[in-house]
Motif scaffolding. Structure first.
Motif, PDB file in Angstrom:
ATOM      1  N   GLY A 141       0.805  -1.220   0.000  1.00 33.60           N
ATOM      2  CA  GLY A 141       0.000   0.000   0.000  1.00 33.60           C
ATOM      3  C   GLY A 141       0.840   1.272   0.000  1.00 33.60           C
ATOM      4  N   MET A 142       2.122   1.142  -0.347  1.00 31.29           N
ATOM      5  CA  MET A 142       3.049   2.282  -0.391  1.00 31.29           C
ATOM      6  C   MET A 142       3.260   2.678  -1.852  1.00 31.29           C
ATOM      7  N   LEU A 143       3.079   3.950  -2.149  1.00 39.14           N
ATOM      8  CA  LEU A 143       3.235   4.442  -3.517  1.00 39.14           C
ATOM      9  C   LEU A 143       4.537   5.216  -3.653  1.00 39.14           C
ATOM     10  N   PHE A 144       5.123   5.173  -4.841  1.00 38.58           N
ATOM     11  CA  PHE A 144       6.442   5.774  -5.022  1.00 38.58           C
ATOM     12  C   PHE A 144       6.459   7.276  -4.765  1.00 38.58           C
ATOM     13  N   ILE A 145       5.311   7.954  -4.886  1.00 38.69           N
ATOM     14  CA  ILE A 145       5.299   9.394  -4.612  1.00 38.69           C
ATOM     15  C   ILE A 145       5.595   9.677  -3.129  1.00 38.69           C
ATOM     16  N   PHE A 146       5.362   8.689  -2.270  1.00 40.09           N
ATOM     17  CA  PHE A 146       5.647   8.871  -0.846  1.00 40.09           C
ATOM     18  C   PHE A 146       7.097   8.541  -0.511  1.00 40.09           C
ATOM     19  N   ARG A 147       7.883   8.214  -1.511  1.00 37.27           N
ATOM     20  CA  ARG A 147       9.332   8.028  -1.356  1.00 37.27           C
ATOM     21  C   ARG A 147      10.073   9.266  -1.873  1.00 37.27           C
ATOM     22  N   MET A 148       9.323  10.227  -2.405  1.00 35.80           N
ATOM     23  CA  MET A 148       9.913  11.486  -2.899  1.00 35.80           C
ATOM     24  C   MET A 148      10.021  12.480  -1.749  1.00 35.80           C
ATOM     25  N   SER A 149      10.768  13.541  -1.967  1.00 36.66           N
ATOM     26  CA  SER A 149      10.795  14.630  -0.990  1.00 36.66           C
ATOM     27  C   SER A 149       9.396  15.240  -0.940  1.00 36.66           C
ATOM     28  N   SER A 150       9.059  15.858   0.173  1.00 40.23           N
ATOM     29  CA  SER A 150       7.713  16.448   0.300  1.00 40.23           C
ATOM     30  C   SER A 150       7.487  17.529  -0.755  1.00 40.23           C
ATOM     31  N   LEU A 151       8.530  18.268  -1.105  1.00 43.03           N
ATOM     32  CA  LEU A 151       8.402  19.304  -2.130  1.00 43.03           C
ATOM     33  C   LEU A 151       8.038  18.679  -3.487  1.00 43.03           C
ATOM     34  N   LYS A 152       8.783  17.656  -3.906  1.00 42.20           N
ATOM     35  CA  LYS A 152       8.501  16.990  -5.185  1.00 42.20           C
ATOM     36  C   LYS A 152       7.100  16.376  -5.157  1.00 42.20           C
ATOM     37  N   ARG A 153       6.755  15.725  -4.035  1.00 43.35           N
ATOM     38  CA  ARG A 153       5.440  15.097  -3.924  1.00 43.35           C
ATOM     39  C   ARG A 153       4.330  16.135  -4.062  1.00 43.35           C
ATOM     40  N   ASP A 154       4.487  17.282  -3.399  1.00 41.58           N
ATOM     41  CA  ASP A 154       3.477  18.344  -3.499  1.00 41.58           C
ATOM     42  C   ASP A 154       3.319  18.807  -4.946  1.00 41.58           C
ATOM     43  N   LEU A 155       4.424  18.952  -5.664  1.00 43.69           N
ATOM     44  CA  LEU A 155       4.362  19.361  -7.068  1.00 43.69           C
ATOM     45  C   LEU A 155       3.642  18.308  -7.917  1.00 43.69           C
ATOM     46  N   VAL A 156       3.945  17.025  -7.663  1.00 46.58           N
ATOM     47  CA  VAL A 156       3.296  15.939  -8.400  1.00 46.58           C
ATOM     48  C   VAL A 156       1.804  15.922  -8.104  1.00 46.58           C
ATOM     49  N   LEU A 157       1.428  16.039  -6.836  1.00 50.54           N
ATOM     50  CA  LEU A 157       0.008  16.011  -6.467  1.00 50.54           C
ATOM     51  C   LEU A 157      -0.737  17.199  -7.064  1.00 50.54           C
ATOM     52  N   ARG A 158      -0.079  18.343  -7.116  1.00 56.83           N
ATOM     53  CA  ARG A 158      -0.683  19.528  -7.737  1.00 56.83           C
ATOM     54  C   ARG A 158      -0.917  19.279  -9.237  1.00 56.83           C
ATOM     55  N   LYS A 159       0.065  18.671  -9.891  1.00 52.70           N
ATOM     56  CA  LYS A 159      -0.056  18.357 -11.317  1.00 52.70           C
ATOM     57  C   LYS A 159      -1.214  17.375 -11.553  1.00 52.70           C
ATOM     58  N   ILE A 160      -1.340  16.368 -10.685  1.00 54.71           N
ATOM     59  CA  ILE A 160      -2.427  15.390 -10.812  1.00 54.71           C
ATOM     60  C   ILE A 160      -3.780  16.082 -10.634  1.00 54.71           C
ATOM     61  N   ARG A 161      -3.898  16.940  -9.620  1.00 52.33           N
ATOM     62  CA  ARG A 161      -5.164  17.649  -9.394  1.00 52.33           C
ATOM     63  C   ARG A 161      -5.539  18.501 -10.610  1.00 52.33           C
ATOM     64  N   LYS A 162      -4.543  19.149 -11.208  1.00 54.51           N
ATOM     65  CA  LYS A 162      -4.797  19.962 -12.394  1.00 54.51           C
ATOM     66  C   LYS A 162      -5.286  19.081 -13.549  1.00 54.51           C
ATOM     67  N   MET A 163      -4.639  17.935 -13.745  1.00 61.54           N
ATOM     68  CA  MET A 163      -5.052  17.024 -14.819  1.00 61.54           C
ATOM     69  C   MET A 163      -6.448  16.460 -14.537  1.00 61.54           C
ATOM     70  N   GLN A 164      -6.766  16.217 -13.264  1.00 64.35           N
ATOM     71  CA  GLN A 164      -8.119  15.750 -12.911  1.00 64.35           C
ATOM     72  C   GLN A 164      -9.160  16.815 -13.285  1.00 64.35           C
ATOM     73  N   ARG A 165      -8.862  18.071 -12.965  1.00 64.92           N
ATOM     74  CA  ARG A 165      -9.797  19.168 -13.301  1.00 64.92           C
ATOM     75  C   ARG A 165      -9.990  19.273 -14.814  1.00 64.92           C
ATOM     76  N   GLU A 166      -8.914  19.032 -15.558  1.00 64.28           N
ATOM     77  CA  GLU A 166      -8.981  19.141 -17.017  1.00 64.28           C
ATOM     78  C   GLU A 166      -9.552  17.871 -17.678  1.00 64.28           C
ATOM     79  N   GLY A 167      -9.776  16.847 -16.857  1.00 65.99           N
ATOM     80  CA  GLY A 167     -10.318  15.597 -17.389  1.00 65.99           C
ATOM     81  C   GLY A 167      -9.313  14.736 -18.126  1.00 65.99           C
ATOM     82  N   THR A 168      -8.031  14.975 -17.892  1.00 66.26           N
ATOM     83  CA  THR A 168      -6.993  14.181 -18.571  1.00 66.26           C
ATOM     84  C   THR A 168      -6.377  13.141 -17.654  1.00 66.26           C
ATOM     85  N   TRP A 169      -6.866  12.997 -16.441  1.00 68.64           N
ATOM     86  CA  TRP A 169      -6.303  12.000 -15.494  1.00 68.64           C
ATOM     87  C   TRP A 169      -7.283  10.874 -15.306  1.00 68.64           C
TER      88      TRP A 169
END
Length: 169
Positions: A141-169
């Motif tokens: 139940g461990m995902l690779f984004i949780f092995r990243m630095s918190s800064l990188k993870r926050d950027l990735v999660l922000r990118k995912i949220r943006k893609m979700q809003r745009e309907g591309t995720w």
């Protein structure tokens, strides 16, 4: 049969998989379908939770189907030895378009069962080590984004949220 690969934040990805207790035709079919799915997605590893099956089953093939001898099936796997460090880029079929550097052990030994339930141990170095660790993380139940630095993870999660809003995720 090609299965649907679930994407983050699907809940099955964050739950530990159930141990496999029955080594039957149903398990073999799941593994065969997982290989077909992984090859169709051009991956080198796939864990059962990524196809919405909460079981401790994963497959790895660094040759991407070019060398049948490299097809690996690990049932109920665990890492029993780690050595060294590597910091390399990883991707994940449940995180399309996301690639980031993650720190892993450079050498591992895994203990797992095969499709018949027989226990074995196997060593992996460099890319194979990384693939083993990445896929076994999925089973925990461990995902690779949780092995990243918190800064990188926050950027990735922000990118995912943006893609979700745009309907591309």
């Amino acid at each position: 049969m090609i299965l649907k690969i679930v994407k983050y934040p699907e809940p099955v990805l964050s739950q530990p998989g159930e141990p496999v207790t029955e080594f039957d035709a149903k398990l073999k079919k799941l593994v065969d379908d997982m290989f077909e799915t992984m090859y169709a997605s051009q991956g080198i590893g796939l864990a059962a939770p990524q196809v919405a099956v909460s079981k401790r089953v994963t497959i790895v093939d660094l040759s991407q189907g070019k060398d049948p001898a490299q097809k690996l099936v690990l049932v109920n796997p665990e890492v029993i030895f780690r050595e060294g460090k590597q910091y390399e880029e990883e991707g994940c079929l449940s995180f399309p378009e996301i690639r980031e550097k993650v720190q892993r052990a450079s050498k591992v030994r895994v203990r797992a069962q095969d499709l018949k339930g027989k226990w074995f141990e196997m060593d992996g170095e460099e890319l194979l080590s990384r693939a083993f660790q990445h896929e076994i993380d999925h089973l925990d139940g461990m995902l690779f984004i949780f092995r990243m630095s918190s800064l990188k993870r926050d950027l990735v999660l922000r990118k995912i949220r943006k893609m979700q809003r745009e309907g591309t995720w």
